[in-house]
Design a protein around this motif. Structure first.
Motif, PDB file in Angstrom:
ATOM      1  N   ILE A 213     -22.940   5.440 -23.957  1.00 52.69           N
ATOM      2  CA  ILE A 213     -23.588   3.890 -23.653  1.00 52.69           C
ATOM      3  C   ILE A 213     -23.132   3.448 -22.389  1.00 52.69           C
TER       4      ILE A 213
ATOM      5  N   CYS B 240     -21.380  -3.212 -23.395  1.00 52.06           N
ATOM      6  CA  CYS B 240     -21.311  -1.941 -24.002  1.00 52.06           C
ATOM      7  C   CYS B 240     -20.618  -1.713 -25.095  1.00 52.06           C
TER       8      CYS B 240
ATOM      9  N   ARG C  23     -22.580  -3.227 -28.064  1.00 55.24           N
ATOM     10  CA  ARG C  23     -23.813  -2.489 -28.523  1.00 55.24           C
ATOM     11  C   ARG C  23     -23.252  -1.058 -29.170  1.00 55.24           C
ATOM     12  N   LEU C  24     -22.071  -0.610 -28.602  1.00 52.64           N
ATOM     13  CA  LEU C  24     -21.616   0.473 -29.238  1.00 52.64           C
ATOM     14  C   LEU C  24     -21.050   0.302 -30.850  1.00 52.64           C
TER      15      LEU C  24
END
Length: 284
Positions: free
Chosen positions: A21, A206, A209-210
């Motif tokens: 990511i 990030c 989103r992860l």
């Protein structure tokens, strides 16, 4: 020339997921922050969660050691965590100063005799809000330049529930009674925070989103589309700090947007190493 060591808290699988990511592992990103703050430093990386891990240099070759965050849960006592606990105990015994973010604070706590557990209040996501310095924290050099109350990047589900015998809480908020602390054990001194001063706004995007769908399931976002819009706003703000509209919409201030303020604890820890080296040279 100071030599620093970054201990990666994640297992190999965790490092790979993050790198997919973010492009870098947490330890690689942390090392870049240290190099930016201390250009003269040599920064090594080790992965002590791995069974075959070896340190690049002996512990006493380092002026300071930093511990990253991790997706591990220390109370599960998995081999990847147990190896790190033993290493931190050794570092305490040898007296090399440490700094840690999130997992780093939890790891030092357990290594020195304290306890960590799942936070009954739930996950703290994106930013830890209204972190307040304690009386000890207001006088502590770790928090120099910090306001008495501030926000900081954060992502965690676990918290320190019992500090070790020689531990001092320096900051807290509604989500955790231990947002920052100093821990002493053996010959060693550890400064640590539950939040992530090393995280850029891009890093926060990030990690959101992860994690993805679980954040929707836990009610932080209505759906994945809203999550992506939030992450995209953070990424945009990362590249353009003058976007007052995004700062307002995200409820952020300069304690997060300004790199020097956001990374204050790390910079202060590095400065403490300089003072320690100077004192050692005068008395050596």
């Amino acid at each position: 020339m100071p030599r620093l060591l970054v201990l990666e808290g994640n297992s190999l699988a965790g490092r790979r997921r993050w790198a997919e990511i973010a492009g870098l592992t947490p330890s690689e990103s942390y090392a870049d922050v240290l190099r930016a703050l201390a250009p003269e430093a040599v920064v090594d990386i080790a992965t002590p969660a791995d069974a075959d891990a070896r340190l690049p240099q002996p512990i006493d070759a380092y002026h300071g050691i930093v511990i990253t965050g991790s997706a591990l849960n220390i109370y599960q006592r998995e081999p990847e965590a147990l190896r790190q606990i033993e290493l931190v105990r050794t570092i305490f015994a040898q007296g090399v100063p440490m700094f840690g973010s999130c997992w780093g604070l939890q790891l030092a706590t357990v290594a020195a005799g304290g306890e960590v557990s799942l936070n009954p209040a739930g996950r703290e996501v994106g930013f830890a809000r209204k972190i307040a310095l304690t009386e000890a924290g207001r006088a502590h050099p770790m928090h120099a330049a910090r306001s008495v109350v501030f926000d900081a990047p954060a992502i965690h589900s676990d918290i320190v529930t019992t500090l070790p015998p020689d531990g001092t809480v320096t900051a807290c908020n509604a989500m955790s009674e231990v947002q920052a602390a100093e821990i002493r054990s053996g010959r060693g001194r550890f400064w640590g925070v539950q939040y992530h001063p090393e995280f850029s706004l891009q890093d926060v995007a990030c990690v959101i989103r992860l994690i993805g769908q679980p954040l929707v399931d836990e009610g932080f976002f209505a759906d994945l589309a809203e999550l992506e819009r939030y992450a995209a706003d953070l990424a945009t703000l990362h590249h353009d700090r003058a976007r007052g509209d995004l700062l307002w919409r995200l409820g952020l201030d300069q304690d997060v947007a300004d790199d020097a303020l956001r990374q204050a604890e790390i910079g202060n820890w590095l400065a403490s190493l300089d003072h320690r080296q100077a004192a050692t040279s005068r008395t050596g």
